[in-house]
Motif scaffolding. Structure first.
Motif: not given
Length: 342
Positions: A264-279, A310-319
């Protein structure tokens, strides 16, 4: 810390306030450093619907959260503000969703769109409105980024962050994306929907500014998506089954996190689809899949990103499903990312 915090009369140990703000915090958009931007949209979802209602539900249950964070003491003082949910966007969603259901049902029963004028018109209308939604998200998140805010987008389905990623691509010459998800979301115009929830990262990786896409927790995908990812050196898949088997053979999650982060480069965005979690953590999400990562695993991954410099520059939490338990889990994820981002 927000410049105006010291002027606020706010008791962190008091009753959770239902004042219309996230966790009852005493900030508005001007005084907050982190702005949560809700997008009530789930028009193209192919299984369970209702994630369009999630932003309101998340805001409602957030008053049950406590503010102490083990990793970042008093991080909430920087200011977190949850924008009002757009009733105009929700109205369009409500108009289009029944049409999408009929269209999807037509396809799943063997219908051929090219031979049905009504379905052709429906597809055209939905694609046009999804494009308009993307522009709305782009325009509004760009305003927030230009104002110096850290933005957390709250879906809705996983199609919603595309406009935000476009805005970020104009702000940053290069950044990486960590996608927590049960699905690859690399389909090309799934079911004819150009901006399908299942196509968001097929569309996103067309942006050259996204230098690496690390997909974590994957366990439900098709051959075409895997082939697309394998032929794109900017995409790295981390299948849930492989991660678990490595752990069964002695690998630690710490080692696996280092591998996930390594390219990963220095700037990182987190895209979090909650179905990635244990249901067990997200039973009402639109497409739950057995397996998945646990809450503390993903939190550890996020902290490892920061510890790597690294730095977290933004995120989403979806689904997020429209249910109290699902919303509480999502609210905690949102708060943790709000504490760590930036």
């Amino acid at each position: 810390m927000s410049e105006t915090f010291e002027n606020k009369d706010f008791n962190t140990n008091g009753v959770g306030l239902k004042n219309g703000n996230f966790i009852g915090l005493p900030f508005d958009e001007k005084t907050a450093e982190v702005v949560l931007f809700p997008v009530p949209w789930d028009v193209t979802v192919s299984y369970g619907e209702g994630t369009a209602e999630a932003p309101k539900k998340i805001l409602e249950v957030s008053s049950q959260l406590n503010l102490f964070d083990l990793d970042v003491r008093d991080a909430w003082k920087r200011g977190i503000y949850f924008q009002p949910v757009s009733e105009a966007v929700m109205k369009i969603r409500n108009q289009l969703r029944p049409k999408a259901v009929r269209y999807i049902d037509f396809l799943e029963n063997g219908g051929v769109v090219a031979e049905n004028a009504e379905m052709q018109q429906t597809l055209l209308e939905i694609n046009e409105q999804c494009e308009a939604m993307n522009f709305f998200v782009y325009r509004e998140t760009k305003k927030l980024l230009d104002a110096g805010k850290i933005v957390g987008l709250i879906g809705g389905d996983h199609s919603t962050p595309l406009g935000y990623l476009t805005a970020l691509s104009e702000k940053y010459e290069r950044f990486g994306v960590v996608q927590i998800d049960a699905h690859l979301d690399l389909r090309n115009a799934y079911k004819g929907f150009t901006y399908s929830h299942a196509s968001v990262f097929y569309n996103a990786v067309q942006m050259p500014e996204i230098k690496k896409l690390a997909q974590v927790g994957i366990r439900d995908c098709c051959d075409e998506e895997v082939e697309f990812a394998e032929n794109n050196d900017r995409i790295k898949m981390h299948f849930d089954e492989q991660l678990k088997e490595e752990q069964f053979n002695g690998a630690s999650w710490d080692e696996q996190c280092n591998e996930i982060i390594s390219e990963l480069p220095g700037n990182v965005y987190i895209s979090f689809d909650v179905d990635g979690l244990d249901p067990k953590l997200c039973p009402q999400t639109g497409t739950p899949v057995p397996g998945g990562v646990d809450y503390n695993q993903v939190v550890y991954l996020f902290k490892k990103i920061l510890k790597s410099g690294r730095r977290i520059i933004g995120f989403d939490v979806c689904e997020t499903g429209n249910a109290e338990w699902d919303a509480k889990v999502a609210a905690r994820i949102i708060y943790k990312l709000s504490c760590l981002a930036g």
